[in-house]
Design an enzyme around this catalytic site. Structure first.
Site, PDB file in Angstrom:
ATOM      1  N   ARG A 240       0.013  15.239  -5.686  1.00 43.52           N
ATOM      2  CA  ARG A 240       0.978  14.311  -5.097  1.00 43.52           C
ATOM      3  C   ARG A 240       2.035  13.852  -6.103  1.00 43.52           C
ATOM      4  O   ARG A 240       1.804  13.837  -7.303  1.00 43.52           O
ATOM      5  CB  ARG A 240       0.248  13.086  -4.547  1.00 43.52           C
ATOM      6  CG  ARG A 240      -0.559  13.363  -3.314  1.00 43.52           C
ATOM      7  CD  ARG A 240      -1.340  12.158  -2.870  1.00 43.52           C
ATOM      8  NE  ARG A 240      -2.401  11.799  -3.824  1.00 43.52           N
ATOM      9  CZ  ARG A 240      -3.240  10.791  -3.653  1.00 43.52           C
ATOM     10  NH1 ARG A 240      -3.143  10.031  -2.584  1.00 43.52           N
ATOM     11  NH2 ARG A 240      -4.188  10.547  -4.562  1.00 43.52           N
TER      12      ARG A 240
ATOM     13  N   ARG B 165       0.860  -1.179   0.000  1.00 42.01           N
ATOM     14  CA  ARG B 165       0.000   0.000   0.000  1.00 42.01           C
ATOM     15  C   ARG B 165       0.898   1.231   0.000  1.00 42.01           C
ATOM     16  O   ARG B 165       1.848   1.314   0.790  1.00 42.01           O
ATOM     17  CB  ARG B 165      -0.878   0.008   1.252  1.00 42.01           C
ATOM     18  CG  ARG B 165      -1.599   1.327   1.552  1.00 42.01           C
ATOM     19  CD  ARG B 165      -2.751   1.581   0.633  1.00 42.01           C
ATOM     20  NE  ARG B 165      -3.436   2.838   0.942  1.00 42.01           N
ATOM     21  CZ  ARG B 165      -4.241   3.472   0.115  1.00 42.01           C
ATOM     22  NH1 ARG B 165      -4.478   2.966  -1.094  1.00 42.01           N
ATOM     23  NH2 ARG B 165      -4.831   4.604   0.450  1.00 42.01           N
TER      24      ARG B 165
ATOM     25  N   ASP C  79      -4.939  16.843  -7.926  1.00 43.57           N
ATOM     26  CA  ASP C  79      -4.108  15.907  -7.160  1.00 43.57           C
ATOM     27  C   ASP C  79      -2.659  16.315  -7.365  1.00 43.57           C
ATOM     28  O   ASP C  79      -2.102  16.142  -8.447  1.00 43.57           O
ATOM     29  CB  ASP C  79      -4.345  14.475  -7.632  1.00 43.57           C
ATOM     30  CG  ASP C  79      -3.689  13.432  -6.729  1.00 43.57           C
ATOM     31  OD1 ASP C  79      -2.750  13.805  -5.983  1.00 43.57           O
ATOM     32  OD2 ASP C  79      -4.112  12.266  -6.766  1.00 43.57           O
TER      33      ASP C  79
ATOM     34  N   GLN D 299      -8.776   2.998   4.985  1.00 41.88           N
ATOM     35  CA  GLN D 299      -7.862   2.353   4.042  1.00 41.88           C
ATOM     36  C   GLN D 299      -6.548   1.990   4.715  1.00 41.88           C
ATOM     37  O   GLN D 299      -5.995   0.913   4.472  1.00 41.88           O
ATOM     38  CB  GLN D 299      -7.611   3.263   2.842  1.00 41.88           C
ATOM     39  CG  GLN D 299      -8.780   3.339   1.878  1.00 41.88           C
ATOM     40  CD  GLN D 299      -8.410   4.070   0.609  1.00 41.88           C
ATOM     41  OE1 GLN D 299      -7.738   5.099   0.628  1.00 41.88           O
ATOM     42  NE2 GLN D 299      -8.852   3.554  -0.520  1.00 41.88           N
TER      43      GLN D 299
ATOM     44  N   SER E 116      -0.817   8.080   1.383  1.00 46.49           N
ATOM     45  CA  SER E 116      -0.467   9.474   1.628  1.00 46.49           C
ATOM     46  C   SER E 116      -1.065   9.930   2.955  1.00 46.49           C
ATOM     47  O   SER E 116      -2.226   9.633   3.259  1.00 46.49           O
ATOM     48  CB  SER E 116      -0.985  10.363   0.494  1.00 46.49           C
ATOM     49  OG  SER E 116      -0.353  10.036  -0.721  1.00 46.49           O
ATOM     50  N   GLU E 117      -0.274  10.650   3.710  1.00 46.86           N
ATOM     51  CA  GLU E 117      -0.679  11.123   5.027  1.00 46.86           C
ATOM     52  C   GLU E 117      -2.040  11.833   4.969  1.00 46.86           C
ATOM     53  O   GLU E 117      -2.299  12.661   4.100  1.00 46.86           O
ATOM     54  CB  GLU E 117       0.368  12.093   5.560  1.00 46.86           C
ATOM     55  CG  GLU E 117       0.025  12.719   6.901  1.00 46.86           C
ATOM     56  CD  GLU E 117       1.081  13.722   7.338  1.00 46.86           C
ATOM     57  OE1 GLU E 117       1.341  13.815   8.539  1.00 46.86           O
ATOM     58  OE2 GLU E 117       1.643  14.403   6.471  1.00 46.86           O
ATOM     59  N   CYS E 118      -2.910  11.506   5.919  1.00 46.73           N
ATOM     60  CA  CYS E 118      -4.188  12.206   6.099  1.00 46.73           C
ATOM     61  C   CYS E 118      -4.421  12.301   7.595  1.00 46.73           C
ATOM     62  O   CYS E 118      -5.017  11.409   8.194  1.00 46.73           O
ATOM     63  CB  CYS E 118      -5.323  11.455   5.405  1.00 46.73           C
ATOM     64  SG  CYS E 118      -6.949  12.204   5.687  1.00 46.73           S
TER      65      CYS E 118
ATOM     66  N   GLU F 213       0.194  15.478   2.791  1.00 46.40           N
ATOM     67  CA  GLU F 213      -1.155  15.723   3.304  1.00 46.40           C
ATOM     68  C   GLU F 213      -2.045  16.415   2.271  1.00 46.40           C
ATOM     69  O   GLU F 213      -1.587  17.269   1.494  1.00 46.40           O
ATOM     70  CB  GLU F 213      -1.042  16.601   4.549  1.00 46.40           C
ATOM     71  CG  GLU F 213      -2.341  17.005   5.185  1.00 46.40           C
ATOM     72  CD  GLU F 213      -2.979  15.895   5.992  1.00 46.40           C
ATOM     73  OE1 GLU F 213      -4.180  15.655   5.781  1.00 46.40           O
ATOM     74  OE2 GLU F 213      -2.274  15.286   6.826  1.00 46.40           O
TER      75      GLU F 213
ATOM     76  N   CYS G 295     -13.578  11.290   4.518  1.00 44.46           N
ATOM     77  CA  CYS G 295     -12.837  10.537   3.516  1.00 44.46           C
ATOM     78  C   CYS G 295     -12.792   9.072   3.919  1.00 44.46           C
ATOM     79  O   CYS G 295     -13.380   8.676   4.920  1.00 44.46           O
ATOM     80  CB  CYS G 295     -11.417  11.100   3.372  1.00 44.46           C
ATOM     81  SG  CYS G 295     -10.432  10.974   4.897  1.00 44.46           S
TER      82      CYS G 295
END
Length: 214
Positions: free
Chosen positions: A135, A56, A133, A77, A59-61, A99, A72
């Site tokens: 990222r 996996r 997006d 996840q 991305s930091e959340c 983030e 979200c």
């Protein structure tokens, strides 16, 4: 043993045991040269044997991963991926410090305010002057290389993430859907990800047997 990181993008720093409710993982820390951000990898089992690895790229959340936000599906996840790795006894999770799809925590909160006024998640990011997006996944290649990983069974619903891995030379041998925690609060958000960002939000169908087949 992991091979040393040789790329110029980041440095491996240290590792330690990380007991979780599902398994005892090993936590590895990397520091990105350009930003000083600390990125993490969580590993379990023998992942450097050349076989595709259940993985996996997360991305930091902070709001979802730590504060249990239902806006979200990120926290669910993260938990679901770790559970799946623990069940198989082998895998890796990269935790990237980007983030809010790359716009940062404060700007993500500003985007939330716009969403409360009627914008969807893509419209809000664009209104703030960001990409839908923002990222980047370039750090994944040296991190996977550190563990001699070259092929993934990638837990994702995002086709852009698969394309990014392939562009980096990391083979995605299988996509493993990660469909969790759809609820009344995030239903519109998930629908927008499917409609505007191309996320694959439909469960994989089981093959239907034809007449005469077992």
């Amino acid at each position: 043993m992991p091979s040393p990181v040789t790329e110029e993008l980041l440095d491996y720093t240290t590792s330690c045991a990380l007991p979780t409710p599902w398994a005892q993982f090993t936590l590895h820390a990397f520091v990105e040269h350009a930003t000083g951000k600390e990125h993490l990898a969580m590993t379990l089992g023998d992942i450097g044997d050349g076989e595709p690895v259940l993985a996996r790229v997360h991305s930091e959340c902070l709001t979802g991963d730590v504060l249990f936000s239902q806006r979200c599906d990120c926290g669910a996840q993260l938990e679901g991926a770790l559970k799946r790795i623990a069940e198989e006894g082998r895998g890796i999770l990269l935790y990237l410090r980007q983030e809010g799809r790359g716009i940062g925590l404060v700007n993500k909160m500003r985007a939330y305010r716009l969403q409360e006024a009627g914008a969807d998640t893509v419209e809000a990011n664009l209104a703030l002057g960001f990409h839908a997006d923002a990222r980047s996944y370039e750090l994944c290649q040296p991190m996977f290389s550190h563990f001699s990983i070259h092929s993934l069974r990638l837990m994702t619903n995002n086709p852009r993430k698969i394309a990014a891995m392939e562009k980096l030379g990391v083979t995605v041998s299988e996509r493993v859907p990660l469909l969790v925690n759809r609820n009344a609060t995030n239903n519109s958000y998930l629908n927008t990800k499917e409609a505007k960002l191309g996320h694959m939000m439909t469960p994989l169908a089981e093959p239907v047997a034809q007449d005469g087949e077992l």
